[in-house]
Design a protein around this motif. Structure first.
Motif, PDB file in Angstrom:
ATOM      1  N   THR A 237       0.766  -1.011   0.144  1.00 52.88           N
ATOM      2  CA  THR A 237       0.169  -0.072   0.009  1.00 52.88           C
ATOM      3  C   THR A 237       1.024   1.295   0.019  1.00 52.88           C
ATOM      4  O   THR A 237       2.043   1.253  -0.091  1.00 52.88           O
ATOM      5  CB  THR A 237      -1.158   0.071   1.165  1.00 52.88           C
ATOM      6  OG1 THR A 237      -2.016   1.042   1.165  1.00 52.88           O
ATOM      7  CG2 THR A 237      -0.172   0.264   2.362  1.00 52.88           C
ATOM      8  N   ASP A 238       0.113   2.489   0.084  1.00 46.42           N
ATOM      9  CA  ASP A 238       0.939   3.793  -0.006  1.00 46.42           C
ATOM     10  C   ASP A 238       1.985   3.937  -1.278  1.00 46.42           C
ATOM     11  O   ASP A 238       3.286   4.059  -1.004  1.00 46.42           O
ATOM     12  CB  ASP A 238       1.615   4.046   1.472  1.00 46.42           C
ATOM     13  CG  ASP A 238       1.836   5.505   1.548  1.00 46.42           C
ATOM     14  OD1 ASP A 238       0.962   6.063   1.573  1.00 46.42           O
ATOM     15  OD2 ASP A 238       3.232   5.690   1.702  1.00 46.42           O
ATOM     16  N   ASP A 239       1.516   3.499  -2.441  1.00 39.64           N
ATOM     17  CA  ASP A 239       2.415   3.424  -3.606  1.00 39.64           C
ATOM     18  C   ASP A 239       3.665   2.695  -3.440  1.00 39.64           C
ATOM     19  O   ASP A 239       4.491   2.961  -3.928  1.00 39.64           O
ATOM     20  CB  ASP A 239       2.795   4.920  -3.892  1.00 39.64           C
ATOM     21  CG  ASP A 239       1.430   5.873  -4.250  1.00 39.64           C
ATOM     22  OD1 ASP A 239       0.720   5.092  -5.067  1.00 39.64           O
ATOM     23  OD2 ASP A 239       1.750   6.980  -3.952  1.00 39.64           O
TER      24      ASP A 239
ATOM     25  N   ARG B 140       5.307   1.863  -0.774  1.00 40.20           N
ATOM     26  CA  ARG B 140       6.153   2.204   0.231  1.00 40.20           C
ATOM     27  C   ARG B 140       6.075   1.224   1.393  1.00 40.20           C
ATOM     28  O   ARG B 140       6.746   1.285   2.454  1.00 40.20           O
ATOM     29  CB  ARG B 140       6.105   3.738   0.621  1.00 40.20           C
ATOM     30  CG  ARG B 140       6.582   4.666  -0.420  1.00 40.20           C
ATOM     31  CD  ARG B 140       6.695   6.079   0.185  1.00 40.20           C
ATOM     32  NE  ARG B 140       5.402   6.505   0.724  1.00 40.20           N
ATOM     33  CZ  ARG B 140       5.508   7.677   1.242  1.00 40.20           C
ATOM     34  NH1 ARG B 140       6.518   8.447   1.562  1.00 40.20           N
ATOM     35  NH2 ARG B 140       4.367   8.251   1.769  1.00 40.20           N
ATOM     36  N   TYR B 141       5.130   0.615   1.491  1.00 43.03           N
ATOM     37  CA  TYR B 141       4.835  -0.323   2.399  1.00 43.03           C
ATOM     38  C   TYR B 141       4.638  -1.648   1.934  1.00 43.03           C
ATOM     39  O   TYR B 141       3.525  -1.911   0.979  1.00 43.03           O
ATOM     40  CB  TYR B 141       3.701  -0.008   3.369  1.00 43.03           C
ATOM     41  CG  TYR B 141       3.197  -0.804   4.645  1.00 43.03           C
ATOM     42  CD1 TYR B 141       3.880  -0.382   5.848  1.00 43.03           C
ATOM     43  CD2 TYR B 141       2.624  -2.201   4.442  1.00 43.03           C
ATOM     44  CE1 TYR B 141       3.636  -1.266   7.134  1.00 43.03           C
ATOM     45  CE2 TYR B 141       2.369  -2.805   5.713  1.00 43.03           C
ATOM     46  CZ  TYR B 141       2.808  -2.506   6.888  1.00 43.03           C
ATOM     47  OH  TYR B 141       2.801  -3.253   8.079  1.00 43.03           O
TER      48      TYR B 141
ATOM     49  N   SER C 120       8.961  -1.201   5.317  1.00 43.21           N
ATOM     50  CA  SER C 120       8.241  -0.030   5.455  1.00 43.21           C
ATOM     51  C   SER C 120       9.151   1.263   5.365  1.00 43.21           C
ATOM     52  O   SER C 120      10.087   1.488   5.910  1.00 43.21           O
ATOM     53  CB  SER C 120       7.095   0.093   6.412  1.00 43.21           C
ATOM     54  OG  SER C 120       6.612   1.546   6.477  1.00 43.21           O
TER      55      SER C 120
ATOM     56  N   VAL D 184       7.322   4.237   5.471  1.00 37.08           N
ATOM     57  CA  VAL D 184       6.511   5.319   6.261  1.00 37.08           C
ATOM     58  C   VAL D 184       6.208   5.091   7.532  1.00 37.08           C
ATOM     59  O   VAL D 184       5.320   5.759   8.191  1.00 37.08           O
ATOM     60  CB  VAL D 184       5.008   5.121   5.508  1.00 37.08           C
ATOM     61  CG1 VAL D 184       5.209   5.632   4.028  1.00 37.08           C
ATOM     62  CG2 VAL D 184       4.334   3.754   5.486  1.00 37.08           C
TER      63      VAL D 184
END
Length: 334
Positions: free
Chosen positions: A196-198, A200-201, A218, A220
């Motif tokens: 998720t989050d482009d 980044r996770y 991660s 983030v």
């Protein structure tokens, strides 16, 4: 391998560093501190950076061809897209190589590099530095005596440079993918993953027969975490990469106590703290590389190890990037 490249004397090993960005500069620093090692030069596409690092560590800034003429061995710490060309050039010059992870952009490139090193009789070690973390080395000595059920690894934290587009699967998760495979001495039979989050996770679950491994990376998370947990029938092992510590929890049992007429519940376990010979993982890694060069022995992290890790993270990345956030897919890789 030409005779002059064979380490049959006790003279210092002549080393260099190709690419002296943040990681490469650290290699230069450690090489300059090692006994029986002569840091003969550094090379970089930016001559000003090369001169600065050379001045800092008492060596010379050289063009790559001149550096290779002087070296027995080099670290290659250039961007991943340049690994194949740079490492091949070093090996073709008869120079032993430690290349930063991942070994290459593609599995095919990695295999060609491995073949080239093997044919030339040269050491090709890959910089999976967490293998040399003293806490990981302690666990690797314990795990053969355990009936392992699962492993869980977390590599979390905010990016150092928030504008950096680094891929967490290739930049971060690859460390723990390699550690899990090396501890279990096996490749995963199946993989599921989501992100998720482009991207980044990302998290993945891998099956190794009866053992399940979950790895999360991660950029983030607002706390830096580097941990590994091994669940076995005999105990629970907690590893902190940053603290270089290992805790072993055994004989967990519930107990009811009577205090001032009131019953209280508590859960206790025996906690062991095995000795961990702390030290800088990079120093251990470079000492291991130099020893492999000097003796002609197989490096701790072989090209084949790194190719296996690259194949796995490529499958994970395909699953993470191929679906919308919070949706995962599974792939059998028997």
């Amino acid at each position: 391998m030409s005779p002059e490249r064979t380490m049959t004397t006790s003279r210092p090993i002549r080393v260099g560093v190709v690419g002296v960005g943040a990681m490469g500069e650290n290699h230069a620093r450690v090489y300059s501190e090692l006994r029986d090692v002569d840091l003969v030069g550094v090379a970089d596409h930016d001559p000003d950076v090369a001169r600065r690092v050379a001045t800092e560590y008492g060596t010379e800034a050289l063009e790559m061809e001149r550096l290779l003429e002087r070296c027995d061995a080099v670290t290659v710490a250039v961007p991943t897209h340049a690994h194949y060309e740079t490492v091949s050039r070093c090996l073709e010059s008869g120079v032993h190589v430690l290349v930063e992870k991942p070994i290459a952009e593609t599995v095919e490139q990695g295999r060609k590099m491995a073949t080239l090193a093997r044919t030339a009789g040269l050491v090709l070690q890959v910089g999976h530095i967490e293998r040399f973390n003293p806490a990981v080395q302690t666990v690797s000595e314990l795990i053969d005596d355990l009936d392992v059920i699962s492993l869980e690894a977390e590599r979390l934290g905010p990016p150092i440079d928030r504008t950096a587009p680094g891929n967490v699967v290739f930049d971060l998760m690859v460390h723990d993918v390699d550690i899990v495979a090396s501890l279990l001495d096996d490749d995963p039979e199946s993989i599921s993953a989501m992100g998720t989050d482009d991207g980044r996770y990302a998290t993945t679950t891998m099956s190794f027969g009866d053992v399940v491994a979950t790895v999360t990376a991660s950029r983030v998370t607002q706390k830096k975490v580097r941990k590994l947990t091994v669940t076995a029938r005999e105990c629970l092992v907690e590893v902190d990469y940053l603290e270089q510590s290992v805790l072993i929890h055994r004989d967990s049992y519930p107990e009811y106590l009577v205090d001032d007429g009131q019953r209280r519940y508590r859960h206790e376990s025996v906690v062991e703290r095995p000795r961990v010979d702390n030290g800088e993982p990079l120093r251990h890694e470079l000492e291991s590389f130099v020893e492999a060069v000097r003796t002609g022995s197989e490096p701790t992290v072989t090209a084949e190890d790194a190719i296996d890790a690259l194949e796995t993270v490529k499958r994970i990345d395909a699953l993470v990037s191929g679906e919308k956030p919070r949706r995962g897919r599974e792939v059998e890789i028997r």
